[in-house]
Design a protein around this motif. Structure first.
Motif, PDB file in Angstrom:
ATOM      1  N   VAL A  94      -1.918  -3.950  -7.442  1.00 21.85           N
ATOM      2  CA  VAL A  94      -0.475  -3.731  -7.596  1.00 21.85           C
ATOM      3  C   VAL A  94       0.259  -4.153  -6.322  1.00 21.85           C
ATOM      4  O   VAL A  94       1.229  -4.911  -6.366  1.00 21.85           O
ATOM      5  N   ALA A  95      -0.212  -3.683  -5.173  1.00 19.43           N
ATOM      6  CA  ALA A  95       0.462  -3.951  -3.902  1.00 19.43           C
ATOM      7  C   ALA A  95       0.485  -5.440  -3.558  1.00 19.43           C
ATOM      8  O   ALA A  95       1.468  -5.939  -3.007  1.00 19.43           O
ATOM      9  N   GLU A  96      -0.571  -6.154  -3.896  1.00 16.89           N
ATOM     10  CA  GLU A  96      -0.673  -7.573  -3.539  1.00 16.89           C
ATOM     11  C   GLU A  96      -0.158  -8.506  -4.631  1.00 16.89           C
ATOM     12  O   GLU A  96      -0.219  -9.723  -4.485  1.00 16.89           O
ATOM     13  N   GLY A  97       0.331  -7.956  -5.740  1.00 18.56           N
ATOM     14  CA  GLY A  97       0.859  -8.802  -6.818  1.00 18.56           C
ATOM     15  C   GLY A  97      -0.222  -9.506  -7.608  1.00 18.56           C
ATOM     16  O   GLY A  97       0.020 -10.567  -8.184  1.00 18.56           O
ATOM     17  N   GLY A  98      -1.399  -8.914  -7.666  1.00 20.29           N
ATOM     18  CA  GLY A  98      -2.507  -9.510  -8.420  1.00 20.29           C
ATOM     19  C   GLY A  98      -2.452  -9.194  -9.899  1.00 20.29           C
ATOM     20  O   GLY A  98      -3.395  -9.468 -10.626  1.00 20.29           O
ATOM     21  N   VAL A  99      -1.341  -8.614 -10.343  1.00 24.62           N
ATOM     22  CA  VAL A  99      -1.176  -8.235 -11.751  1.00 24.62           C
ATOM     23  C   VAL A  99       0.042  -8.975 -12.279  1.00 24.62           C
ATOM     24  O   VAL A  99       1.121  -8.872 -11.709  1.00 24.62           O
ATOM     25  N   GLN A 100      -0.125  -9.716 -13.344  1.00 24.71           N
ATOM     26  CA  GLN A 100       1.016 -10.371 -13.972  1.00 24.71           C
ATOM     27  C   GLN A 100       1.145  -9.815 -15.387  1.00 24.71           C
ATOM     28  O   GLN A 100       1.677  -8.746 -15.574  1.00 24.71           O
ATOM     29  N   CYS A 101       0.590 -10.494 -16.373  1.00 25.85           N
ATOM     30  CA  CYS A 101       0.696  -9.986 -17.750  1.00 25.85           C
ATOM     31  C   CYS A 101      -0.230  -8.801 -17.965  1.00 25.85           C
ATOM     32  O   CYS A 101       0.000  -7.977 -18.834  1.00 25.85           O
ATOM     33  N   THR A 159      -6.515  -8.186 -16.100  1.00 30.26           N
ATOM     34  CA  THR A 159      -6.630  -7.243 -14.986  1.00 30.26           C
ATOM     35  C   THR A 159      -7.787  -6.251 -15.121  1.00 30.26           C
ATOM     36  O   THR A 159      -8.530  -6.059 -14.148  1.00 30.26           O
ATOM     37  N   PRO A 160      -8.004  -5.613 -16.282  1.00 28.56           N
ATOM     38  CA  PRO A 160      -9.132  -4.669 -16.355  1.00 28.56           C
ATOM     39  C   PRO A 160     -10.474  -5.322 -16.032  1.00 28.56           C
ATOM     40  O   PRO A 160     -11.277  -4.742 -15.300  1.00 28.56           O
ATOM     41  N   GLY A 161     -10.702  -6.521 -16.539  1.00 28.41           N
ATOM     42  CA  GLY A 161     -11.953  -7.204 -16.246  1.00 28.41           C
ATOM     43  C   GLY A 161     -12.078  -7.581 -14.787  1.00 28.41           C
ATOM     44  O   GLY A 161     -13.151  -7.455 -14.181  1.00 28.41           O
ATOM     45  N   LEU A 162     -10.977  -8.039 -14.186  1.00 31.29           N
ATOM     46  CA  LEU A 162     -10.989  -8.358 -12.761  1.00 31.29           C
ATOM     47  C   LEU A 162     -11.237  -7.113 -11.920  1.00 31.29           C
ATOM     48  O   LEU A 162     -12.017  -7.144 -10.965  1.00 31.29           O
ATOM     49  N   VAL A 163     -10.593  -6.013 -12.272  1.00 32.25           N
ATOM     50  CA  VAL A 163     -10.785  -4.756 -11.537  1.00 32.25           C
ATOM     51  C   VAL A 163     -12.247  -4.316 -11.619  1.00 32.25           C
ATOM     52  O   VAL A 163     -12.840  -3.904 -10.613  1.00 32.25           O
ATOM     53  N   MET A 164     -12.847  -4.424 -12.786  1.00 34.66           N
ATOM     54  CA  MET A 164     -14.268  -4.055 -12.935  1.00 34.66           C
ATOM     55  C   MET A 164     -15.145  -4.968 -12.081  1.00 34.66           C
ATOM     56  O   MET A 164     -16.073  -4.494 -11.413  1.00 34.66           O
ATOM     57  N   ALA A 165     -14.857  -6.267 -12.086  1.00 36.77           N
ATOM     58  CA  ALA A 165     -15.650  -7.213 -11.291  1.00 36.77           C
ATOM     59  C   ALA A 165     -15.521  -6.918  -9.799  1.00 36.77           C
ATOM     60  O   ALA A 165     -16.501  -6.984  -9.053  1.00 36.77           O
ATOM     61  N   GLY A 191      -4.725 -16.649  -5.943  1.00 34.19           N
ATOM     62  CA  GLY A 191      -4.368 -16.284  -4.570  1.00 34.19           C
ATOM     63  C   GLY A 191      -4.064 -14.812  -4.411  1.00 34.19           C
ATOM     64  O   GLY A 191      -4.558 -14.158  -3.492  1.00 34.19           O
ATOM     65  N   ARG A 192      -3.269 -14.258  -5.295  1.00 35.39           N
ATOM     66  CA  ARG A 192      -2.899 -12.840  -5.221  1.00 35.39           C
ATOM     67  C   ARG A 192      -4.091 -11.947  -5.556  1.00 35.39           C
ATOM     68  O   ARG A 192      -4.232 -10.867  -4.996  1.00 35.39           O
ATOM     69  N   VAL A 193      -4.957 -12.395  -6.442  1.00 38.53           N
ATOM     70  CA  VAL A 193      -6.160 -11.635  -6.772  1.00 38.53           C
ATOM     71  C   VAL A 193      -7.082 -11.589  -5.553  1.00 38.53           C
ATOM     72  O   VAL A 193      -7.592 -10.523  -5.193  1.00 38.53           O
ATOM     73  N   LEU A 194      -7.274 -12.726  -4.894  1.00 35.55           N
ATOM     74  CA  LEU A 194      -8.123 -12.762  -3.700  1.00 35.55           C
ATOM     75  C   LEU A 194      -7.541 -11.887  -2.595  1.00 35.55           C
ATOM     76  O   LEU A 194      -8.286 -11.178  -1.902  1.00 35.55           O
ATOM     77  N   ALA A 219      -5.755  -9.226  -3.060  1.00 28.96           N
ATOM     78  CA  ALA A 219      -5.986  -7.838  -3.485  1.00 28.96           C
ATOM     79  C   ALA A 219      -7.411  -7.400  -3.171  1.00 28.96           C
ATOM     80  O   ALA A 219      -7.636  -6.270  -2.722  1.00 28.96           O
ATOM     81  N   VAL A 220      -8.368  -8.279  -3.382  1.00 26.78           N
ATOM     82  CA  VAL A 220      -9.764  -7.934  -3.084  1.00 26.78           C
ATOM     83  C   VAL A 220      -9.934  -7.692  -1.594  1.00 26.78           C
ATOM     84  O   VAL A 220     -10.562  -6.707  -1.187  1.00 26.78           O
ATOM     85  N   GLN A 221      -9.376  -8.561  -0.778  1.00 26.70           N
ATOM     86  CA  GLN A 221      -9.492  -8.376   0.671  1.00 26.70           C
ATOM     87  C   GLN A 221      -8.806  -7.084   1.115  1.00 26.70           C
ATOM     88  O   GLN A 221      -9.322  -6.362   1.972  1.00 26.70           O
ATOM     89  N   ALA A 222      -7.654  -6.756   0.516  1.00 24.33           N
ATOM     90  CA  ALA A 222      -6.959  -5.506   0.867  1.00 24.33           C
ATOM     91  C   ALA A 222      -7.790  -4.297   0.468  1.00 24.33           C
ATOM     92  O   ALA A 222      -7.886  -3.326   1.224  1.00 24.33           O
ATOM     93  N   ALA A 223      -8.395  -4.344  -0.699  1.00 17.07           N
ATOM     94  CA  ALA A 223      -9.242  -3.230  -1.139  1.00 17.07           C
ATOM     95  C   ALA A 223     -10.463  -3.094  -0.235  1.00 17.07           C
ATOM     96  O   ALA A 223     -10.868  -1.978   0.103  1.00 17.07           O
ATOM     97  N   ALA A 224     -11.034  -4.214   0.176  1.00 15.01           N
ATOM     98  CA  ALA A 224     -12.197  -4.170   1.074  1.00 15.01           C
ATOM     99  C   ALA A 224     -11.798  -3.577   2.425  1.00 15.01           C
ATOM    100  O   ALA A 224     -12.535  -2.759   2.987  1.00 15.01           O
ATOM    101  N   ARG A 225     -10.624  -3.970   2.944  1.00 10.55           N
ATOM    102  CA  ARG A 225     -10.149  -3.402   4.218  1.00 10.55           C
ATOM    103  C   ARG A 225      -9.929  -1.897   4.087  1.00 10.55           C
ATOM    104  O   ARG A 225     -10.284  -1.136   4.971  1.00 10.55           O
ATOM    105  N   SER A 226      -9.367  -1.491   2.950  1.00 15.27           N
ATOM    106  CA  SER A 226      -9.099  -0.063   2.712  1.00 15.27           C
ATOM    107  C   SER A 226     -10.389   0.739   2.684  1.00 15.27           C
ATOM    108  O   SER A 226     -10.500   1.790   3.301  1.00 15.27           O
ATOM    109  N   SER A 227     -11.406   0.206   2.006  1.00 17.01           N
ATOM    110  CA  SER A 227     -12.664   0.953   1.904  1.00 17.01           C
ATOM    111  C   SER A 227     -13.437   0.923   3.220  1.00 17.01           C
ATOM    112  O   SER A 227     -14.097   1.886   3.574  1.00 17.01           O
ATOM    113  N   SER A 228     -13.336  -0.181   3.988  1.00 19.24           N
ATOM    114  CA  SER A 228     -14.056  -0.233   5.266  1.00 19.24           C
ATOM    115  C   SER A 228     -13.361   0.625   6.330  1.00 19.24           C
ATOM    116  O   SER A 228     -13.967   0.997   7.320  1.00 19.24           O
TER     117      SER A 228
END
Length: 175
Positions: free
Chosen positions: A107-114, A118-124, A155-158, A160-169
């Motif tokens: 949500v914060a990084e704009g990795g969600v459009q339609c 998104t659910p499959g990407l979030v699971m991955a 780009g926004r999905v990538l 988001a992944v980096q932001a989530a990784a930073r948050s968890s680390s």
């Protein structure tokens, strides 16, 4: 999603079985043995998070975890998943915080459009960060390569992944 053929009751290929989904047991009554896990999750158990995209295992929109392994639910026969632990996107959050760090990052990084992919990407991404808490860009790209998105580019999905990784680390958790 493929519905069971008409008249399956007369052929004797209906079964009753139990699936453990998101930490709870769910009875599947009169289930046709040819039903996909995706069909059962959405139509029988009322869990619409996993999406029916291609139904050929190519788009990733139906991704779920079965015994901690990321799978396309459209390719798994539901009856073969008895005795396993299934986690859908609905089961990722906790009772006190329904949004996970991964979902918040999307949500914060704009990795969600339609939102269809998104659910499959979030699971991955959850699968990736559970295995590799600080993934390289190549590892991130490989992890989401099985998920098709027509809206965001990646780009926004990538991001988001980096932001989530930073948050968890930084002491957080992906969940």
């Amino acid at each position: 999603m493929t519905a069971p053929p008409a008249g399956t009751g007369a052929t004797g290929i209906e079964e009753h079985y139990t699936l453990r989904v998101n930490g709870r047991d769910h009875e599947v009554e009169s289930g046709w043995l040819g039903e996909s896990l995706l069909y059962v999750l959405r139509e029988r158990l009322g869990l619409p998070g996993s999406k029916a995209g291609c139904e050929q295992g190519e788009c990733g929109s139906c991704s779920v975890l079965v015994d901690s392994t990321l799978v396309c639910a459209c390719l798994v026969l539901a009856a073969t998943a008895t005795g396993t632990e299934i986690v859908t996107v609905e089961g990722l959050g906790g009772p006190d915080d329904p949004m996970t760090a991964v979902q918040e990052a999307f949500v914060a990084e704009g990795g969600v459009q339609c939102g269809f992919c998104t659910p499959g990407l979030v699971m991955a991404v959850h699968d990736l960060l559970d295995r590799i808490p600080e993934p390289s860009e190549l590892e991130v790209r490989e992890a989401v390569s099985g998920n098709l998105c027509r809206c965001t580019g990646y780009g926004r999905v990538l991001a988001a992944v980096q932001a989530a990784a930073r948050s968890s680390s930084a002491g957080g958790s992906t969940r």
